[in-house]
Design a protein around this motif. Structure first.
Motif, short mmCIF file in Angstrom:
data_model
loop_
_atom_site.label_atom_id
_atom_site.label_comp_id
_atom_site.label_asym_id
_atom_site.label_seq_id
_atom_site.Cartn_x
_atom_site.Cartn_y
_atom_site.Cartn_z
N PHE A 39 -44.78 77.53 -4.24
CA PHE A 39 -43.68 78.56 -3.70
C PHE A 39 -42.08 77.97 -3.61
O PHE A 39 -41.27 78.66 -4.01
N GLU A 40 -42.14 76.57 -3.10
CA GLU A 40 -40.68 75.92 -2.93
C GLU A 40 -40.14 76.04 -4.33
O GLU A 40 -38.99 76.14 -4.43
N GLU A 41 -40.92 75.45 -5.58
CA GLU A 41 -40.24 75.25 -6.79
C GLU A 41 -39.69 76.84 -7.35
O GLU A 41 -38.69 76.93 -7.84
N ARG A 42 -40.60 77.90 -7.05
CA ARG A 42 -40.11 79.15 -7.65
C ARG A 42 -39.11 79.79 -6.57
O ARG A 42 -38.39 80.46 -7.19
N ALA A 43 -39.10 79.48 -5.13
CA ALA A 43 -38.08 80.01 -4.44
C ALA A 43 -36.89 79.48 -4.92
O ALA A 43 -35.69 80.23 -5.04
N ALA A 44 -36.62 78.28 -5.00
CA ALA A 44 -35.54 77.45 -5.86
C ALA A 44 -34.90 77.99 -6.98
O ALA A 44 -33.89 78.43 -7.13
N ALA A 45 -36.04 78.35 -7.74
CA ALA A 45 -35.53 79.03 -9.08
C ALA A 45 -34.92 80.36 -8.85
O ALA A 45 -34.07 80.72 -9.65
N ALA A 46 -35.58 81.00 -8.19
CA ALA A 46 -35.38 82.56 -7.95
C ALA A 46 -33.85 82.70 -7.41
O ALA A 46 -32.92 83.20 -7.84
N TYR A 47 -33.55 81.54 -6.24
CA TYR A 47 -32.22 81.48 -5.90
C TYR A 47 -30.94 81.14 -6.91
O TYR A 47 -29.97 81.47 -6.91
N ALA A 48 -31.48 80.39 -8.07
CA ALA A 48 -30.75 79.81 -8.94
C ALA A 48 -30.57 81.01 -10.14
O ALA A 48 -29.59 80.50 -10.90
N ALA A 49 -31.58 81.98 -10.18
CA ALA A 49 -31.56 82.87 -11.33
C ALA A 49 -30.35 83.48 -11.65
O ALA A 49 -29.90 84.00 -10.26
N THR A 50 -30.03 83.76 -12.85
CA THR A 50 -28.61 84.59 -12.84
C THR A 50 -29.22 85.93 -13.47
O THR A 50 -28.27 86.91 -13.50
#
Length: 60
Positions: free
Chosen positions: A32-43
């Motif tokens: 979850f932490e990895e994917r959440a960080a990726a979600a916030y970084a997604a463009t």
């Protein structure tokens, strides 16, 4: 549509979905932490879609 830029609201929806997946035992807290960080970084919407691709749609 995958190349369309993602909005803040779309990023938040993905994080909420990921939280539900943790609650259902489908993701670990670390995942979850990895994917959440990726979600916030997604463009783009495509980047967001990849983060929930392996999760069943009925969770949403």
């Amino acid at each position: 549509m995958r190349d369309v830029r993602a909005s803040d609201a779309e990023r938040e929806l993905v994080v909420e979905r990921l939280q539900r997946a943790v609650g259902n035992g489908r993701l670990t807290v670390e995942e979850f932490e990895e994917r959440a960080a990726a979600a916030y970084a997604a463009t783009t919407r495509g980047e967001l879609a990849e983060l929930t691709r392996d999760l069943p749609g009925h969770l949403w």
